[in-house]
Structure formats: C-alpha cells, structure tokens
Design a protein around this motif. Structure first.
Motif, PDB file in Angstrom:
ATOM      1  N   GLY A  71     -24.355 -29.875  19.176  1.00 36.61           N
ATOM      2  CA  GLY A  71     -23.984 -30.298  17.826  1.00 36.61           C
ATOM      3  C   GLY A  71     -22.498 -30.105  17.568  1.00 36.61           C
ATOM      4  O   GLY A  71     -21.809 -31.003  17.068  1.00 36.61           O
ATOM      5  N   LEU A  72     -21.989 -28.912  17.901  1.00 34.64           N
ATOM      6  CA  LEU A  72     -20.572 -28.620  17.681  1.00 34.64           C
ATOM      7  C   LEU A  72     -19.708 -29.514  18.560  1.00 34.64           C
ATOM      8  O   LEU A  72     -18.657 -29.993  18.135  1.00 34.64           O
ATOM      9  N   GLY A  73     -20.166 -29.743  19.788  1.00 31.68           N
ATOM     10  CA  GLY A  73     -19.432 -30.636  20.687  1.00 31.68           C
ATOM     11  C   GLY A  73     -19.376 -32.051  20.124  1.00 31.68           C
ATOM     12  O   GLY A  73     -18.352 -32.725  20.199  1.00 31.68           O
ATOM     13  N   THR A  74     -20.483 -32.488  19.526  1.00 33.12           N
ATOM     14  CA  THR A  74     -20.515 -33.822  18.920  1.00 33.12           C
ATOM     15  C   THR A  74     -19.458 -33.919  17.820  1.00 33.12           C
ATOM     16  O   THR A  74     -18.722 -34.911  17.730  1.00 33.12           O
ATOM     17  N   ALA A  75     -19.379 -32.888  16.985  1.00 34.80           N
ATOM     18  CA  ALA A  75     -18.372 -32.872  15.908  1.00 34.80           C
ATOM     19  C   ALA A  75     -16.972 -32.923  16.504  1.00 34.80           C
ATOM     20  O   ALA A  75     -16.091 -33.651  16.022  1.00 34.80           O
ATOM     21  N   TYR A  76     -16.766 -32.166  17.571  1.00 30.50           N
ATOM     22  CA  TYR A  76     -15.453 -32.112  18.214  1.00 30.50           C
ATOM     23  C   TYR A  76     -15.021 -33.492  18.717  1.00 30.50           C
ATOM     24  O   TYR A  76     -13.916 -33.956  18.432  1.00 30.50           O
ATOM     25  N   TYR A  77     -15.932 -34.173  19.444  1.00 31.39           N
ATOM     26  CA  TYR A  77     -15.557 -35.473  20.005  1.00 31.39           C
ATOM     27  C   TYR A  77     -15.461 -36.553  18.918  1.00 31.39           C
ATOM     28  O   TYR A  77     -14.671 -37.487  19.039  1.00 31.39           O
ATOM     29  N   LEU A  78     -16.270 -36.411  17.847  1.00 33.66           N
ATOM     30  CA  LEU A  78     -16.153 -37.367  16.733  1.00 33.66           C
ATOM     31  C   LEU A  78     -14.768 -37.263  16.110  1.00 33.66           C
ATOM     32  O   LEU A  78     -14.134 -38.266  15.794  1.00 33.66           O
ATOM     33  N   ALA A  79     -14.284 -36.025  15.942  1.00 34.27           N
ATOM     34  CA  ALA A  79     -12.975 -35.809  15.319  1.00 34.27           C
ATOM     35  C   ALA A  79     -11.854 -36.188  16.271  1.00 34.27           C
ATOM     36  O   ALA A  79     -10.869 -36.808  15.888  1.00 34.27           O
ATOM     37  N   LYS A  80     -12.023 -35.809  17.545  1.00 32.09           N
ATOM     38  CA  LYS A  80     -10.926 -35.980  18.489  1.00 32.09           C
ATOM     39  C   LYS A  80     -10.800 -37.411  19.001  1.00 32.09           C
ATOM     40  O   LYS A  80      -9.710 -37.951  19.084  1.00 32.09           O
ATOM     41  N   GLU A  81     -11.942 -38.036  19.329  1.00 30.93           N
ATOM     42  CA  GLU A  81     -11.872 -39.337  19.994  1.00 30.93           C
ATOM     43  C   GLU A  81     -12.151 -40.514  19.072  1.00 30.93           C
ATOM     44  O   GLU A  81     -11.863 -41.648  19.417  1.00 30.93           O
ATOM     45  N   HIS A  82     -12.780 -40.240  17.927  1.00 27.82           N
ATOM     46  CA  HIS A  82     -13.179 -41.369  17.088  1.00 27.82           C
ATOM     47  C   HIS A  82     -12.578 -41.320  15.692  1.00 27.82           C
ATOM     48  O   HIS A  82     -12.941 -42.122  14.829  1.00 27.82           O
ATOM     49  N   GLY A  83     -11.713 -40.351  15.445  1.00 31.16           N
ATOM     50  CA  GLY A  83     -10.963 -40.318  14.186  1.00 31.16           C
ATOM     51  C   GLY A  83     -11.746 -39.929  12.941  1.00 31.16           C
ATOM     52  O   GLY A  83     -11.257 -40.075  11.833  1.00 31.16           O
ATOM     53  N   PHE A  84     -12.975 -39.445  13.099  1.00 36.70           N
ATOM     54  CA  PHE A  84     -13.715 -38.972  11.921  1.00 36.70           C
ATOM     55  C   PHE A  84     -13.181 -37.602  11.513  1.00 36.70           C
ATOM     56  O   PHE A  84     -12.953 -36.744  12.359  1.00 36.70           O
ATOM     57  N   LYS A  85     -12.944 -37.380  10.219  1.00 34.68           N
ATOM     58  CA  LYS A  85     -12.459 -36.072   9.778  1.00 34.68           C
ATOM     59  C   LYS A  85     -13.426 -35.398   8.805  1.00 34.68           C
ATOM     60  O   LYS A  85     -13.431 -34.190   8.658  1.00 34.68           O
ATOM     61  N   ASN A  86     -14.209 -36.218   8.130  1.00 33.38           N
ATOM     62  CA  ASN A  86     -15.068 -35.687   7.080  1.00 33.38           C
ATOM     63  C   ASN A  86     -16.482 -35.442   7.644  1.00 33.38           C
ATOM     64  O   ASN A  86     -17.402 -36.211   7.427  1.00 33.38           O
ATOM     65  N   ILE A  87     -16.571 -34.330   8.414  1.00 35.41           N
ATOM     66  CA  ILE A  87     -17.803 -34.052   9.152  1.00 35.41           C
ATOM     67  C   ILE A  87     -18.297 -32.651   8.790  1.00 35.41           C
ATOM     68  O   ILE A  87     -17.493 -31.740   8.609  1.00 35.41           O
ATOM     69  N   ALA A  88     -19.617 -32.491   8.688  1.00 34.05           N
ATOM     70  CA  ALA A  88     -20.175 -31.147   8.528  1.00 34.05           C
ATOM     71  C   ALA A  88     -21.173 -30.880   9.641  1.00 34.05           C
ATOM     72  O   ALA A  88     -21.946 -31.767  10.020  1.00 34.05           O
ATOM     73  N   VAL A  89     -21.137 -29.661  10.169  1.00 29.59           N
ATOM     74  CA  VAL A  89     -22.182 -29.198  11.081  1.00 29.59           C
ATOM     75  C   VAL A  89     -22.995 -28.177  10.300  1.00 29.59           C
ATOM     76  O   VAL A  89     -22.453 -27.194   9.797  1.00 29.59           O
ATOM     77  N   ILE A  90     -24.288 -28.438  10.158  1.00 29.81           N
ATOM     78  CA  ILE A  90     -25.134 -27.541   9.369  1.00 29.81           C
ATOM     79  C   ILE A  90     -26.083 -26.791  10.294  1.00 29.81           C
ATOM     80  O   ILE A  90     -26.784 -27.393  11.109  1.00 29.81           O
ATOM     81  N   GLU A  91     -26.059 -25.471  10.165  1.00 36.13           N
ATOM     82  CA  GLU A  91     -26.832 -24.623  11.066  1.00 36.13           C
ATOM     83  C   GLU A  91     -27.693 -23.670  10.235  1.00 36.13           C
ATOM     84  O   GLU A  91     -27.202 -23.035   9.316  1.00 36.13           O
ATOM     85  N   LYS A  92     -28.972 -23.559  10.581  1.00 46.90           N
ATOM     86  CA  LYS A  92     -29.851 -22.717   9.759  1.00 46.90           C
ATOM     87  C   LYS A  92     -29.640 -21.232  10.023  1.00 46.90           C
ATOM     88  O   LYS A  92     -29.917 -20.403   9.182  1.00 46.90           O
ATOM     89  N   GLY A  93     -29.139 -20.899  11.217  1.00 47.80           N
ATOM     90  CA  GLY A  93     -28.873 -19.495  11.534  1.00 47.80           C
ATOM     91  C   GLY A  93     -27.386 -19.290  11.742  1.00 47.80           C
ATOM     92  O   GLY A  93     -26.587 -19.593  10.873  1.00 47.80           O
ATOM     93  N   TRP A  94     -27.029 -18.790  12.923  1.00 51.38           N
ATOM     94  CA  TRP A  94     -25.622 -18.646  13.250  1.00 51.38           C
ATOM     95  C   TRP A  94     -25.292 -19.524  14.452  1.00 51.38           C
ATOM     96  O   TRP A  94     -26.194 -19.949  15.169  1.00 51.38           O
ATOM     97  N   LEU A  95     -23.990 -19.766  14.651  1.00 49.01           N
ATOM     98  CA  LEU A  95     -23.560 -20.684  15.715  1.00 49.01           C
ATOM     99  C   LEU A  95     -24.048 -20.224  17.085  1.00 49.01           C
ATOM    100  O   LEU A  95     -23.861 -19.067  17.460  1.00 49.01           O
ATOM    101  N   GLY A  96     -24.630 -21.131  17.809  1.00 49.05           N
ATOM    102  CA  GLY A  96     -25.069 -20.817  19.163  1.00 49.05           C
ATOM    103  C   GLY A  96     -26.200 -19.799  19.220  1.00 49.05           C
ATOM    104  O   GLY A  96     -26.434 -19.178  20.242  1.00 49.05           O
ATOM    105  N   GLY A  97     -26.923 -19.621  18.112  1.00 47.73           N
ATOM    106  CA  GLY A  97     -28.001 -18.620  18.085  1.00 47.73           C
ATOM    107  C   GLY A  97     -29.342 -19.168  18.541  1.00 47.73           C
ATOM    108  O   GLY A  97     -30.314 -18.431  18.665  1.00 47.73           O
ATOM    109  N   GLY A  98     -29.394 -20.458  18.777  1.00 52.02           N
ATOM    110  CA  GLY A  98     -30.644 -21.050  19.262  1.00 52.02           C
ATOM    111  C   GLY A  98     -30.637 -21.098  20.773  1.00 52.02           C
ATOM    112  O   GLY A  98     -30.317 -20.106  21.432  1.00 52.02           O
ATOM    113  N   ASN A  99     -30.963 -22.267  21.318  1.00 54.01           N
ATOM    114  CA  ASN A  99     -31.083 -22.355  22.774  1.00 54.01           C
ATOM    115  C   ASN A  99     -29.744 -22.248  23.503  1.00 54.01           C
ATOM    116  O   ASN A  99     -29.717 -21.960  24.697  1.00 54.01           O
TER     117      ASN A  99
END
Lengths: 393, 116
Positions: free
Chosen positions: A22-50
């Motif tokens: 998910g975080l990687g998707t946000a990174y490449y959206l911002a870096k390679e596709h010019g999107f800036k208005n992005i949110a990553v929503i996580e129910k726990g903490w970053l990288g706390g799942g699989n």
C-alpha cells in the motif's frame, strides 16, 4: 519520521492498507504519476500486518511468463531500492535454494529452471554435492526423503521487512501523502457502480479512486462494495529461534517436507510453516502445523535439534485459486484491488506497488500485470503457480 | 488446535479432519445455459466471511464421514455441528460480536479476536 495527520474531507486516491504494498503504491503514484493528494489508511500501525509477519524471502523463479515478469520486475526494483528510497533495506542477495526430494520434484524443478532461463532469470540446478558445499550443516542422505538436488537462484535473498514499510512511508510522506494510522475502513461507499469514498472510524472520507491492499481482509472489504473476490483467508505461521553464530548463509526452502529456513542478521533462524487447512481470521495457526515444519527442519538440520524457539506468530493470507495475485480493476468504477498474494507477497512488494500505481493512475493495467485480472476466473486464463508458490495451501 | 465434535465419533483434534470449504454450494441445475462468468462464479468464488461461516468437514482419520459445521472465523469457535441430512441452521440462531469488517477495536491491531 512521517507525520500523523487527521484525514482531510477528500482525496484523489485513497489506499486502504498501510503495509509495504500500500505504501509503495502511494510512493509510485506520487513519484511516477504526479498524484499528490493521496491518503494511505491503516487500521493498525504501519507494516503491522503481513509486512511484519513474513519470512522476508525474495526470489522470482516462477514457472509462467506472466509471473516471472512480475516477480522479476520486483527483484530488479529491490536491487536499487535502498538507493531509490535512501533508506537501508538490508537487501541481501544470498541466494534461494528449493530442494528436490524425489523424482517428481527433480522433473518439475528442471522444467521450471528451463522456463526461468528462457525468461532471462538466473536459476540453475545444483546436485547434492554442490548443495552440501553451500550448506554443510544440511543432512542430505540420512533422512526419510533424501535431498537429491535443488533449484538455486543466486539473485534471490532476504530484506528487512520493516524497512520497506518505513522507507516507502518516509519518502511518500515527503511528497505530500497523508498516512493515517489507527483508522479502520469500515465500508466502501459506492453509487451506481462508481466509488465515492470510504466510511472509516474517523468518519467519511471521499475519493474518486479507492485502492484496496488489505491482504487477508480484502475480500471482507470488497463485500461492502458488493464485489465478490475468489479469495479464501487462512492463517500462515512463522517462527524464530534464539540467536546463534552464522551457520547458514543462504535461504533453503523445501516444498516436499515443508520446511524453509534462513538466518537473520541478528543470528536468529527464521522458519516458515504452512497454512492451516481451514479459513480463519484469528492471526494464530494450529500447533500441528508448526510441529510438522519443526520436525522437517530437525531432520534436515540435525544441528538445530536442541535449539530453542523464541516466538511464533501467524498472519492472515488471502489465497487465490491459482496461487497468483489479483492486481486489477473491477466492475465498480474507481475501485482497484491488489490482493490474492497468498503465502508469498513480500518478495513482490516493490514490483506489485509499481504496477498497481500505474493501474490506478491510468485506469488500465501495466503490461506486466495485465494477466493478473479478475476476468481470468471466468475466461479460464489462470496462472497456476501452485508449484512455485512453495508453501502448501 | 481446535477440537471438533464429529457427529459420529465424538470430540477429536482438528488434525484428524480435513476441511471441505464452504457448505451448501449448489451445483447449477443446467450448466449448459450458464455464461462463462456465472460458471466461473460457481467454480472459483466462495464466501470468505470474517464471522459466521457454514463449512464442510470430513473425518479423514476416523469414520471418513462428511458433515457440516457453523464456525465463527474470527475466533474459531464452533457454534454448531450438523449432519448433511439436517436442515441448514438460520444465521439468526447465532450471535456475532463483529461490529466492523475487521472485527477489531477502533484503535489497535492484532490479536483482539483470539481462540478460546
């Protein structure tokens, strides 16, 4: 450190799931596709799942062209990821070995090696003597299923799981991505097959594009938008031992006796077990699954017989009928899924995120993930990777 | 490991059994008339709820008989076991504590829902 802002009223893209993918998707959206208005929503903490629960193995020795391209796209990104993110991934290309224990294994692996080489991958065959040279502690002869050979991919290896989530989080946050933790998405809001946003524990957040990367819980969320996915969620377990001096400098996996092991930089043995034989969301597996794996490990490596295991845990993986992922649009406009990674998603983190960002930005798949669509479950173009998935489902 | 009460043999460890996936999936009456999409739905798509799940089990290392169970997949609690010849219990017979898709509290992650 990344910021922890309150969610805005709306975003261009909402990514549900703050793991590596998910975080990687946000990174490449911002870096390679010019999107800036992005949110990553996580129910726990970053990288706390699989992302924080896997055995960190990276390889690309999959049978079919589609998979080889996807996973090797990922390995290539791994090779430069520390530099790209200016964050140490501790990526170590120490090689990954898949053991053959019977005639069928040998034939299947040699076939896979040939397929790999046609796709430009570096997989090669090792005989028992060569295995013994690489891993002297392995018992290759005096066991129920002797080790007859192995498929070896030298470019494979391991990386630091937390670093992937943190690296992507830092750099995407710098580019303006909002990372919202402790916020659970309860449902996906749609109107007439068009996405409108997500209902969360912090209220409604609007977006015209919503991407779901929630591993085991993806199908549960999909259902709130009326989308049915061919996924089954099961616990997958792993365990680590007390730390010891370096004894094994590669990753060794065995499909047939179901044992895989590598040694972390701290000296712990990282051991992967199988999935439980039934659907569950408990994040714990059955003890018998651990027992089976430990039995095989001790037979393969008698030297580990008296070691103590420090801890054991489970994560909920979403398994697809053909053991290949789904990186796809669906019939709801603006809703995207990256799921079905089953027992082997970590290795694919950068590649998966990269092509998923493309899919979201352009509203059409990248050449590499074109085949990993939802339609394959009705037109029959399955990508059957049960042999290369290496973990019994 | 969970314990399963086989309707024919009594309570045994789960490792004696094999799970047969979702129960009450009906084979389409007239497969020839189905579209590829409908056939794909029948072959590959199964419910995967977090919460109440109707599933099949077979006592592989025992009587080898099939039966159905209702289990809460968020806790692995088995709520009901019934024979194939029995009527499917209504979902309203069972109480689910799940208030959200993840079934977890507002703050935090992890093992809220654990095995008993």
């Amino acid at each position: 450190m990344w910021e922890s802002p309150d969610p805005k009223k709306g975003y261009d893209v909402i990514i549900v799931g703050g793991g590596g993918h998910g975080l990687g998707t946000a990174y490449y959206l911002a870096k390679e596709h010019g999107f800036k208005n992005i949110a990553v929503i996580e129910k726990g903490w970053l990288g706390g799942g699989n992302t924080g629960r896997n055995t960190t193995i990276i390889r690309s020795n999959y049978l079919w062209n589609e998979s080889a391209h996807l996973y090797d796209h990922s390995v290539k990104l791994w090779e430069n990821l520390s530099e790209d993110l200016n964050f140490n991934m501790m990526f170590s290309q120490r090689g990954v070995m898949n053991l053959a224990h019977n005639e069928h294994d040998i034939k299947e692996m040699k076939r896979r090696i040939s397929a790999n080489r046609l796709n430009g991958l570096d997989t090669k065959w090792l005989d028992a003597k060569e295995i013994k040279e690489l891993v002297p502690i392995m018992n290759t002869e005096n066991l129920r299923y002797p080790v007859l050979g192995a498929a070896f991919q030298p470019r494979g290896g391991v990386a630091r799981h937390d670093a992937v989530a943190w690296g992507y989080a830092l750099r995407s946050n710098e580019m303006g991505v909002d990372i919202i933790q402790n916020c659970e998405v309860k449902s996906i809001k749609t109107d007439n097959y068009k996405v409108e946003g997500v209902e969360t524990s912090k209220g409604l957040i609007k977006a015209s594009k919503v991407a779901i990367v929630a591993s085991g819980h993806t199908s549960v969320l999909a259902q709130t938008a009326g989308v049915r996915l061919p996924l089954q969620s099961r616990p997958l377990q792993a365990l680590v031992s007390e730390p010891i001096k370096p004894v094994i400098n590669t990753v060794v996996m065995s499909n047939a006796v179901h044992a895989y092991v590598s040694q972390s930089d701290k000296g712990e043995l990282v051991i992967g077990a199988g999935t439980d034989g039934y659907n569950s969301f408990t994040q714990r597996g059955g003890y018998d699954v651990i027992e089976e794996t430990v039995r095989a490990i001790v037979e393969l490596y008698p030297i580990f017989g008296k070691m103590k295991m420090l801890r054991q845990w489970g994560g909920i993986v979403d398994i697809c009928p053909d053991a290949s992922p789904i990186i796809s649009k669906c019939e709801v406009k603006g809703l995207y899924f990256n799921c079905g990674w089953g027992t082997g998603g970590f290795k694919a983190t950068p590649g998966s995120a990269n092509v998923f960002a493309h899919t979201i930005a352009k509203d059409e798949p990248h050449k590499i993930n074109e085949a990993f669509n939802l339609e394959r479950f009705s037109d029959g173009r399955l990508i059957d990777e049960h042999g290369a998935a290496a973990v019994a489902h | 490991m969970i314990l399963i009460n086989c309707p024919y043999c009594g309570e045994r460890e789960q490792s004696e059994f094999t799970n047969g996936g979702e129960a009450h999936v009906v084979r389409p009456k007239d497969p020839d008339s189905l579209s590829d999409k409908e056939w794909g739905q029948y072959v590959f798509f199964r419910s995967n709820p977090k919460g109440i799940f109707y599933e099949r089990w077979v006592h592989t290392h025992g009587c080898k008989k099939w039966f159905n169970a209702v289990r809460d997949t968020s806790t692995d609690t088995i709520l009901k076991i019934y024979k194939l010849s029995d009527r499917r219990p209504e979902i309203s017979e069972f109480q689910t504590t799940l208030k959200s898709p993840s079934g977890e509290p507002i703050v935090g992650s992890g093992n809220f829902a654990v095995k008993k």
